[in-house]
Write an enzyme that holds these catalytic residues in place. Structure first.
Site, short mmCIF file in Angstrom:
data_model
loop_
_atom_site.label_atom_id
_atom_site.label_comp_id
_atom_site.label_asym_id
_atom_site.label_seq_id
_atom_site.Cartn_x
_atom_site.Cartn_y
_atom_site.Cartn_z
CG ASP A 1 7.61 -47.38 49.99
OD1 ASP A 1 7.58 -47.01 51.18
OD2 ASP A 1 7.22 -46.68 49.04
NE ARG B 1 9.94 -39.57 54.01
CZ ARG B 1 9.22 -40.61 53.63
NH1 ARG B 1 9.80 -41.69 53.15
NH2 ARG B 1 7.91 -40.57 53.71
NE ARG C 1 8.07 -40.19 49.65
CZ ARG C 1 6.90 -39.85 49.14
NH1 ARG C 1 6.40 -38.66 49.38
NH2 ARG C 1 6.22 -40.67 48.39
CG ASP D 1 9.13 -43.36 50.04
OD1 ASP D 1 9.04 -43.75 51.22
OD2 ASP D 1 8.22 -43.53 49.20
#
Length: 162
Positions: free
Chosen positions: A126, A112, A121, A124
């Protein structure tokens, strides 16, 4: 190999050996964490498989579940490839800020690069939910600020409870 299913004109789901899956591993970790995973650079589904095995070997976390993989259009910055998104559910004993740092190290390990908001990207990660905690700081918001408005979270999340 993945089985592709068209959900709509813009959305496809993919199912394979590890996405979706449920683990019955025993764990003494305290907190259940729901993590959204995504990417749109390179072979993202293969990267998800590598992430799956990387997490399986890491004693700081226990993988409980993975969702199907959703292919969906980007939002924010639209001049980029579609995204692949999934959900993983983990148990950990790390505190939220420590866990966020762990995820950021994983993103970096998987290539990344942070250039601008909503940029393409490789990976990712989250935090969507961290146990039942509510946190709102400059660097960390739990639950994730926009989880309830994103098909990239809602569709894979819905599949976890089947």
């Amino acid at each position: 190999m993945y089985i592709k299913r068209s959900l709509s004109k813009e959305l496809d789901s993919y199912s394979g050996v590890h996405f979706p899956c449920t683990s019955f591993a025993k764990t003494s970790h305290r907190y259940e964490v729901v993590v959204g995973i995504g990417g749109n650079v390179g072979d993202v589904r293969r990267r998800f498989e590598h992430l799956y095995f990387w997490i399986q070997r890491d004693k700081r976390v226990t993988l409980l579940k993975t969702s199907l993989i959703l292919k969906n259009p980007p939002f924010g910055y639209l001049s980029q490839e579609d995204f692949f998104n999934s959900i993983i559910v983990l148990k950990t004993s790390m505190q939220p800020k420590e866990f966020l740092a762990y995820l950021m190290r994983l993103e970096k390990k998987f290539g990344r690069k942070r250039s601008f908001a909503n940029a393409p990207r490789t990976l990712d990660l989250d935090i969507i939910f961290f146990d039942n905690r509510v946190i709102k700081t400059e660097k960390l918001t739990i639950p994730h600020a926009h989880w309830s408005q994103r098909e990239s979270v809602l569709i894979p999340l819905a599949g976890l409870h089947k």
